[in-house]
Design a protein around this motif. Structure first.
Motif, PDB file in Angstrom:
ATOM      1  N   ALA A   1       0.871  -1.167   0.000  1.00 38.11           N
ATOM      2  CA  ALA A   1       0.000   0.000   0.000  1.00 38.11           C
ATOM      3  C   ALA A   1       0.905   1.212   0.000  1.00 38.11           C
ATOM      4  O   ALA A   1       1.452   1.600   1.008  1.00 38.11           O
ATOM      5  CB  ALA A   1      -0.910  -0.006   1.216  1.00 38.11           C
TER       6      ALA A   1
ATOM      7  N   TRP B   1      -5.699   1.144   4.059  1.00 40.76           N
ATOM      8  CA  TRP B   1      -6.224   0.721   2.779  1.00 40.76           C
ATOM      9  C   TRP B   1      -7.282  -0.364   2.982  1.00 40.76           C
ATOM     10  O   TRP B   1      -7.369  -0.981   4.048  1.00 40.76           O
ATOM     11  CB  TRP B   1      -5.117   0.185   1.863  1.00 40.76           C
TER      12      TRP B   1
ATOM     13  N   VAL C   1      -7.048   3.319  -1.200  1.00 46.28           N
ATOM     14  CA  VAL C   1      -5.969   3.777  -0.321  1.00 46.28           C
ATOM     15  C   VAL C   1      -6.419   5.079   0.324  1.00 46.28           C
ATOM     16  O   VAL C   1      -6.919   5.979  -0.356  1.00 46.28           O
ATOM     17  CB  VAL C   1      -4.656   3.978  -1.100  1.00 46.28           C
TER      18      VAL C   1
END
Length: 623
Positions: free
Chosen positions: A33, A133, A191
């Motif tokens: 992420a 996320w 995200v």
């Protein structure tokens, strides 16, 4: 948090994700992420605010649904005013009722839990334990109404379309999403710009997914009367602009056998007939032209159903409990107007609203007076601020009225009307007004103080008239203007009003939607829900505190602090509340008992064919 399927304003707090998957749930390596390495995260069927979801991964149906409910029949309801669009997501146009039923969302809430989201389009959900996320796997069987598969690209398209071209509400709701991307044909990743909004993953679960291939060459920003395409349990069958819209149940609906949907969406045709006058709609119901009526009038509930059909049980009067906080309904001041920008003026005007008289003479004592923006909950401010509240409020002591810290909260009806009129006049004099020849005037400009109530429902006229008469006793020239719903919405979008009747519904877990209600960023954005034009950095900061709360106690404290400041701002004249939904219905429907704990869910009702035939025969016999 504002719900999509039932349009229930609700919101959230500390998100507790069940990290143990069911025995057969797949494990997934979430990868990276941004530049942050992540651990393996379990794929789950649902996410909840607290603890684990009430229903396990292998649940059979919602506890308040009847999986054996029969399919078929028609439900006819009244809609108010008119409509000129089938697109409910944009600023322009007046959308038809019921359009949410043609769209599926990533997840859906249970009306029996304070706030849990179960996968709908989402067959699997992975949430970073630190909430940076979230990934969602789209069910491979999910289909739009034309048979086209629902893919991750449709999710990405829908998010960007709503955020960039939809109502300002979506921009506020999705403000903390940094990016969204398709990781494959059926996996999408969100995200987050920060992990301070505990509700954000559940908010994204409410994302309605629109078909990219359908909208690619269409103008999303313009009203339309086309039969728009979705993937939900209903599709648009008929559109008669301004008069009627009809939905039909999708026989081959892809999600009909999901545990979340078993026993729901049982009725074949949903008809919304439009009435500009609610008294006419009531007569249509009593005559049998409509099947169900959600009754908003206490007077009607007490007196209008004194008919043989009620006496012999052909019409049932049902009160469906509502476990959510009552929220706030009231006369909303447009503080963008100079004459309404002074809190002293707003407080004075609120003092002359005589709830006790209206409740006794118009409402048959049915209501309780609303005081808080979080009425009937632990989030409502009480008395003087406590220690934890003071921690939030003290940094703004020089920007807030001293009364916030050292006076009891202003109660909407503390005494009889006459002394309140005297207090109101004193406040108006402090604000630079006085009575000259029976008219309240601005002493600096000499202009009389005038006030217009903008309404779209004639039922509100008789309720507002006593308020207007009391204002006249202060020398205020007020008028009540009732306009059609299209003109009303147009004026709201442009904030062209003095006062309206507005509402701020709340759930047990308020969150991101408070930005749209109260913050400076949305004070002048057309079609935002900051109807009052609140433009105060202190309120902005307190909304952030609420959204970032990381525990139930922290949320309650932040809500109380926000509630206290809003109440001392006198942005609305509070009205009343009732802890249920009044439903009058011809006795042709079945529904499970008990009702769900938190919100009504009419999707679990069904038509009982034998009773429907008996009711039809009875109605024909009266013709």
């Amino acid at each position: 948090m504002a719900g999509f399927r039932w349009l229930v304003a609700a919101a959230t707090l500390a998100l507790a994700i069940p990290l143990s998957a069911s025995a057969n749930a797949p494990q997934h390596n979430a990868g990276e992420a941004g530049d942050r390495k992540v651990d393996r995260v379990a794929t789950v069927h649902a996410i909840a605010l607290y603890d684990d979801p009430a229903l396990p991964a292998n649940f059979d149906h919602l506890p308040y649904a009847n999986p054996a409910a029969p399919k078929g029949g028609t439900l006819r309801r009244a809609a108010n005013g008119s409509f000129d669009s089938t697109n409910p997501f944009i600023i322009q146009g007046t959308p038809a009722d019921g359009l949410n039923q043609i769209y599926d969302t990533l997840m859906e809430a249970s009306a029996d839990e304070p706030f849990t989201m179960y996968g709908l389009l989402a067959g699997g959900i992975r949430l970073d334990p630190d909430r940076h996320w979230m990934e969602v796997d789209i069910r491979p069987e999910a289909r739009f109404h034309d048979g086209t598969p629902v893919t991750a690209k449709d999710v990405v398209f829908s998010f960007r379309l709503l955020r960039d071209k939809g109502s300002p509400f979506y921009r506020a709701y999705y403000a903390s999403v940094e990016s969204v991307s398709a990781l494959g044909e059926r996996t999408v990743r969100f995200v987050f710009s920060n992990n301070q909004s505990r509700e954000l993953p559940l908010i994204l679960g409410q994302l309605p997914v629109l078909p990219e291939h359908y909208w690619r060459n269409r103008d999303f920003t313009k009203p339309t009367l086309d039969k728009l395409m979705g993937s939900g349990p209903y599709e648009i069958a008929e559109v008669d602009p301004g008069r009627r819209i009809v939905y039909r149940r999708v026989d081959d609906y892809w999600g009909r056998d999901l545990p979340l949907n078993r026993g729901r969406y049982n009725i074949d045709r949903l008809v919304y007939d439009y009435f500009r006058d609610q008294s006419v709609a009531l007569e249509a119901f009593l005559a049998g032209a409509l099947d169900m009526r959600v009754e908003s009038s206490a007077k009607n509930w007490a007196t209008a159903y004194d008919t043989p059909a009620v006496d012999d049980g052909a019409i049932q009067q049902v009160i469906v409990p509502d476990g959510q906080p009552a929220g706030m309904q009231g006369y909303v001041f447009n503080t963008r107007r100079d004459k309404l920008s002074d809190p002293k003026v707003r407080r004075a005007l609120g003092l002359v609203f005589d709830f006790d008289w209206i409740n006794q003479h118009l409402f048959y004592g049915a209501y309780q007076r609303t005081e808080s923006f979080f009425q009937n909950s632990e989030m409502a401010a009480q008395g003087l601020p406590g220690k934890e509240e003071l921690k939030l409020l003290s940094p703004y002591r020089d920007r807030l009225p001293a009364a916030v810290f050292d006076q009891q909260l202003p109660i909407p009806h503390p005494q009889a009307l006459r002394p309140r009129l005297r207090e109101a006049l004193n406040l108006l004099r402090e604000a630079g007004y006085d009575v000259r020849d029976g008219t309240l005037v601005n002493l600096e400009t000499g202009q009389p103080f005038t006030l217009e109530f903008l309404l779209y429902d004639s039922q509100w006229e008789r309720i507002t008239q006593p308020f207007a008469r009391n204002l006249e006793r202060l020398g205020i020239q007020s008028k009540i203007r009732v306009v059609d719903v299209n003109q009303y919405l147009d004026r709201l979008r442009r904030f062209q009003f003095d006062m309206i009747v507005g509402s701020y519904p709340q759930s047990a877990n308020p969150g991101n939607e408070q930005r749209d209600f109260w913050t400076s960023e949305y004070a002048d954005v057309p079609q935002s829900r900051n109807l009052a034009g609140v433009n105060d950095p202190v309120v902005d900061a307190l909304v952030d505190d609420l959204i970032q709360a990381d525990s139930r106690s922290t949320l309650d404290t932040a809500s109380r602090a926000l509630d206290r400041v809003l109440r001392w701002g006198f942005y609305v004249v509070p009205q009343w509340n009732f802890d249920g939904t009044r439903v009058a219905v011809w006795d042709k429907f079945g529904y499970p008992r008990p009702f769900p704990s938190y919100t009504p869910d009419f999707t679990v009702w069904w038509v009982d064919a034998d009773r429907a035939r008996a009711i039809t025969a009875r109605q024909r016999g009266q013709e």
